[in-house]
Design an enzyme around this catalytic site. Structure first.
Site, PDB file in Angstrom:
ATOM      1  N   VAL A 220       0.852  -1.189   0.000  1.00 31.90           N
ATOM      2  CA  VAL A 220       0.000   0.000   0.000  1.00 31.90           C
ATOM      3  C   VAL A 220       0.884   1.234   0.000  1.00 31.90           C
ATOM      4  CG1 VAL A 220      -1.690   1.345   1.314  1.00 31.90           C
ATOM      5  CG2 VAL A 220      -1.872  -1.150   1.253  1.00 31.90           C
TER       6      VAL A 220
ATOM      7  N   ALA B  40       4.214   4.100   3.214  1.00 39.26           N
ATOM      8  CA  ALA B  40       3.800   2.833   2.590  1.00 39.26           C
ATOM      9  C   ALA B  40       3.911   1.703   3.600  1.00 39.26           C
ATOM     10  CB  ALA B  40       4.687   2.525   1.391  1.00 39.26           C
ATOM     11  N   LYS B  41       3.373   0.573   3.265  1.00 34.31           N
ATOM     12  CA  LYS B  41       3.590  -0.656   4.032  1.00 34.31           C
ATOM     13  C   LYS B  41       3.246  -1.820   3.133  1.00 34.31           C
ATOM     14  CE  LYS B  41       4.564  -1.366   8.446  1.00 34.31           C
ATOM     15  NZ  LYS B  41       5.352  -0.373   9.179  1.00 34.31           N
ATOM     16  N   GLY B  42       3.864  -2.954   3.424  1.00 31.11           N
ATOM     17  CA  GLY B  42       3.554  -4.137   2.642  1.00 31.11           C
ATOM     18  C   GLY B  42       3.628  -5.360   3.503  1.00 31.11           C
TER      19      GLY B  42
ATOM     20  N   ASP C 152      10.211  -5.054   8.727  1.00 33.14           N
ATOM     21  CA  ASP C 152       9.170  -4.826   9.734  1.00 33.14           C
ATOM     22  C   ASP C 152       9.006  -6.170  10.471  1.00 33.14           C
ATOM     23  OD1 ASP C 152       7.005  -2.479  10.241  1.00 33.14           O
ATOM     24  OD2 ASP C 152       6.021  -4.397  10.575  1.00 33.14           O
TER      25      ASP C 152
END
Ligand code: GLU
Length: 412
Positions: A59, A104-106, A145
């Protein structure tokens, strides 16, 4: 898990900041909408030949202030909503610390403990290749992460580079040093948590020497925070991992040594604690450094700590927040307390762009400067506007993104 999802929490925090800043309904629409969402299927060939399908996400919540930036999480419970929420938090975190990034993050919905090393590598490489068209040093820069580390970053960097035809170290941060990683990145989030704890103790006029600390989590954030705080003269009295907590160890270093060779923290001579018992210890500083939703309406009422420093992302639900406020507990919010990781990621990206690498002291000094500056800004805003530190931090981050939106204007 509680009923309050991380996305509900993140949206409620944004709504509050928008109200406090007296932004318009148009601003709310612009700020509350993630800009790009990608869901991919990630096939994995298991070592035994079976093929399994996993869901992967990326995202890009915002690119208004620069390329989007944020980690990749491997966790069985991750879904699109949670990824959106965490990407939103990255947006405010980067704006609050004034890094030239969006957010963002995934992630992949997988339990990484069930993967062999080569399965982990294949899954990471295939995920990278699925999200390849939307990442890059100028577009979106992933990082570690929960459930990922520098090995995953090395595979991501290699997969991207092989496709580009040349080495592109700046596509991810949190890489091994020999591949263009930065000194100090591994401990950066924990170091930043420690800086936050020391500053919060100053605000509450508590002497750091001998101040007591309990830490939920003993991983990439919790361990380094524990070590840094112990080195600064604080007393870490309890830590936990996913299986529960322990107290009664003589030093964090000794417990870590046991953990490294035994894979658990149940060192002989220590006493066991449940997660709730750890959260409810009578300590000066409580550091939730595990997953989201650990301080809830239910668990917050028993908290006795004077200060909560959020090492994890979104560890406190709005219900939990309310109770901490009523109890006059100072909360250093996630987007400030755990920002050390992305700050040193930024240094890594800058070093990769320049092909010029800094000393450990330079990294440390620059991290300290940014964290202290940000801390002062949040403290000032909280005092001036008579709001909580979370509200203050969100106000600063959100207002910077809103201003950038305004100045860039709307295309077409
Ligand atoms: N995953 C970390 C965070 O939540 C670091 C992100 C980064 O370095 O880009 O802040």
């Amino acid at each position: 898990m509680t009923m309050e999802s991380t996305l509900v929490t993140a949206r409620a925090q944004l709504r509050r900041a928008v109200e406090l800043l007296e932004l318009s309904e148009n601003d709310w629409q612009t700020l509350s909408t993630p800009r790009r969402i990608l869901e991919v299927a990630v096939p994995l060939r298991r070592d035994n030949g079976n093929v399994e399908m996993y869901k992967g996400f990326r995202v890009q919540y915002s690119t208004t202030r620069g390329p989007s930036k944020g980690g990749v999480r491997f966790h069985p419970q991750i879904d699109m909503d949670e990824t959106v929420a965490l990407a939103m938090l990255m947006t405010w975190k980067c704006a609050l610390t004034n890094l030239p990034y969006g957010g963002a993050k995934g992630g992949i919905a997988v339990d990484h403990h069930t993967l062999s090393l080569s399965e982990n590598e294949r899954l990471t490489r295939r995920y990278t290749s699925e999200i390849l068209p939307i990442i890059g040093p100028e577009r979106d820069i992933p990082a570690p992460d929960v459930g990922t580390d520098e090995r995953n970053m090395a595979w991501m960097m290699d997969t991207y580079s092989v496709n580009a035809g040349f080495s592109v170290p700046g596509v991810v941060t949190g890489k091994p040093i020999v591949l263009g990683g930065s000194l100090g990145r591994t401990s950066a989030t924990g170091d930043g948590v420690a800086i936050s704890a020391i500053e919060a103790l100053r605000v509450r006029a508590i002497d750091p020497k001998g101040a007591t600390v309990a830490i939920q989590g003993f991983g990439k954030v919790g361990y380094w925070a524990a070590m840094a705080l112990e080195n600064l003269g604080l007393k870490v009295v309890a830590v936990s991992d996913v299986n529960g907590g322990v107290t009664g160890f003589s030093s964090v270093a000794q417990l870590w040594e046991y953990y490294q060779s035994n894979g658990n923290i149940g060192m002989p001579g220590t006493d066991k604690l449940t997660q709730d018992e750890l959260l409810h210890l009578d300590v000066d500083v409580l550091i939730p450094a595990a997953l989201a939703d650990s301080i809830t309406e239910k668990s917050a009422s028993g908290i006795q700590a004077r200060i909560v420093v959020e090492g994890a992302n979104a560890p406190t639900t709005p219900g939990g927040d309310k109770i901490l406020e009523e109890k006059n507990i100072l909360v250093v919010p996630d987007i400030l307390a755990n920002s050390g990781g992305v700050i040193v990621s930024y240094f890594e990206w800058v070093q990769d762009k320049q092909n010029y690498f800094w000393t450990a002291d330079e990294v440390k000094q620059n991290l300290n400067d940014i964290m202290m500056r940000t801390f002062k800004e949040v403290e000032h805003m909280a005092t001036e506007k008579k709001v909580t530190w979370r509200e203050a931090a969100h106000m600063i981050g959100v207002s910077r993104v809103a201003e950038a939106h305004k100045l860039r204007g709307l295309y077409p």
